[in-house]
Enzyme design. Structure first.
Site, short mmCIF file in Angstrom:
data_model
loop_
_atom_site.label_atom_id
_atom_site.label_comp_id
_atom_site.label_asym_id
_atom_site.label_seq_id
_atom_site.Cartn_x
_atom_site.Cartn_y
_atom_site.Cartn_z
N HIS A 60 1.01 -1.36 -0.09
CA HIS A 60 -0.05 -0.09 0.08
C HIS A 60 0.83 1.32 0.12
O HIS A 60 1.66 1.31 0.94
CB HIS A 60 -0.95 0.19 1.04
CG HIS A 60 -1.70 1.21 1.22
ND1 HIS A 60 -2.75 1.55 0.74
CD2 HIS A 60 -1.52 2.30 2.32
CE1 HIS A 60 -3.07 2.89 0.97
NE2 HIS A 60 -2.43 3.09 1.83
N HIS A 105 -9.16 -4.14 -2.99
CA HIS A 105 -10.24 -3.22 -3.20
C HIS A 105 -10.76 -3.13 -4.67
O HIS A 105 -9.91 -3.63 -5.54
CB HIS A 105 -9.80 -1.93 -2.62
CG HIS A 105 -8.52 -1.41 -3.62
ND1 HIS A 105 -8.54 -0.84 -4.68
CD2 HIS A 105 -7.33 -1.47 -3.07
CE1 HIS A 105 -7.30 -0.52 -4.94
NE2 HIS A 105 -6.54 -0.72 -4.28
N HIS A 117 -10.08 2.31 -6.92
CA HIS A 117 -9.05 2.91 -7.73
C HIS A 117 -8.27 1.65 -8.45
O HIS A 117 -8.22 0.41 -8.24
CB HIS A 117 -8.05 3.82 -7.31
CG HIS A 117 -7.14 3.11 -6.18
ND1 HIS A 117 -7.75 2.72 -4.83
CD2 HIS A 117 -5.77 2.89 -6.13
CE1 HIS A 117 -6.47 2.19 -4.19
NE2 HIS A 117 -5.64 2.29 -4.68
#
Length: 266
Positions: A60, A105, A117
């Protein structure tokens, strides 16, 4: 059994706002802990299934999110960004038996997560051979280049559904569902328990079929939010304009797709 874990954050149970994923914001420390807890749970599930070696890629933003002191002492962690085209999968090779994905995600253009995204918010949509692409799609194909199956994913409802469509038989833990700027989420305690149990189940069965289909030829298209990025990126060798604010690149070699994507999205 040797396991690779790619850990993202926006699909972690309870996360709803960008501030919770931003290391410069006061909200971040609490949610950094939740991200770490989900990785620890995945490690525990892998150990229960017989894993003898685990490598975790902190995948991340800065690549420096996980509370390393909370990880099991025999886990190896890859932090930061090397610049290698494997990106969120950097550290994987053909010695691994399976790849796991936590905190993943929904893709750019999806409504399944307020933080949806694909790599960067500068991108409106990414497609691969005409199919809208998530980070999971790109990363599962990266793993498949090394012959490594994708056995488990945790994250929001949409990415879990996409993962099951791409890799039939993959085990998933759905942590949340997005509704506009809101989420309906598991509690972190319930999510970590589910991740631990589901990872153990996923790795306690034959893994060889858990590979996405690989094509003989790939066309990557990236639709940018502005013409500025599209103009800059079309100068990448082999790239071309492909419509309004859109750039395309083709190759028979998926590694070349990865390399182009790395440089075109910087």
């Amino acid at each position: 059994m040797k396991i690779f874990i790619s850990a993202d954050m926006e699909g972690t149970a309870g996360i709803t706002a960008w501030s919770e994923t931003d290391r410069l914001h006061a909200d971040y420390p609490a949610y950094r802990t939740l991200m770490t807890d989900e990785v620890v749970a995945a490690c525990a599930g892998a150990r229960a299934a017989g894993a003898t070696e685990i490598v975790v890629k902190d995948a991340h933003e800065s690549g420096r999110n996980l509370l390393v002191e909370r990880l099991p002492e025999d886990v190896t962690i890859v932090r930061g960004w090397s610049g290698h085209p494997d990106g969120m999968m950097f550290g994987i090779d053909d010695s691994f038996d399976a790849a796991l994905y936590t905190g993943y995600h929904a893709r750019a253009g999806s409504e399944g997560n307020p933080l949806a995204h694909t790599t960067t918010t500068r991108i409106a949509c990414v497609t691969l051979n005409g199919v809208p692409a998530s980070e999971f799609l790109l990363n599962a194909l990266c793993a498949a280049r090394y012959g490594v199956p994708s056995a488990f994913l945790s994250g929001d409802h949409d990415i879990c559904a996409d993962a099951r469509a791409l890799v039939p038989g993959i085990n998933t833990t759905e942590t949340m569902r997005g509704l506009g700027p809101a989420t309906i989420s598991m509690t972190p305690a319930r999510a970590t328990a589910a991740i631990r149990a589901t990872v153990a189940e996923a790795l306690s069965r034959p893994l060889g079929t858990l590979l996405p289909a690989q094509d003989a030829h790939y066309e990557l298209t990236i639709s940018f939010a502005t013409s500025h990025d599209a103009y800059r990126v079309h100068w990448y060798p082999g790239a071309r304009h492909h419509g309004m604010c859109r750039v395309a690149f083709e190759s028979r070699d998926f590694f070349e797709i990865q390399r182009a994507y790395l440089f075109m999205t910087r």
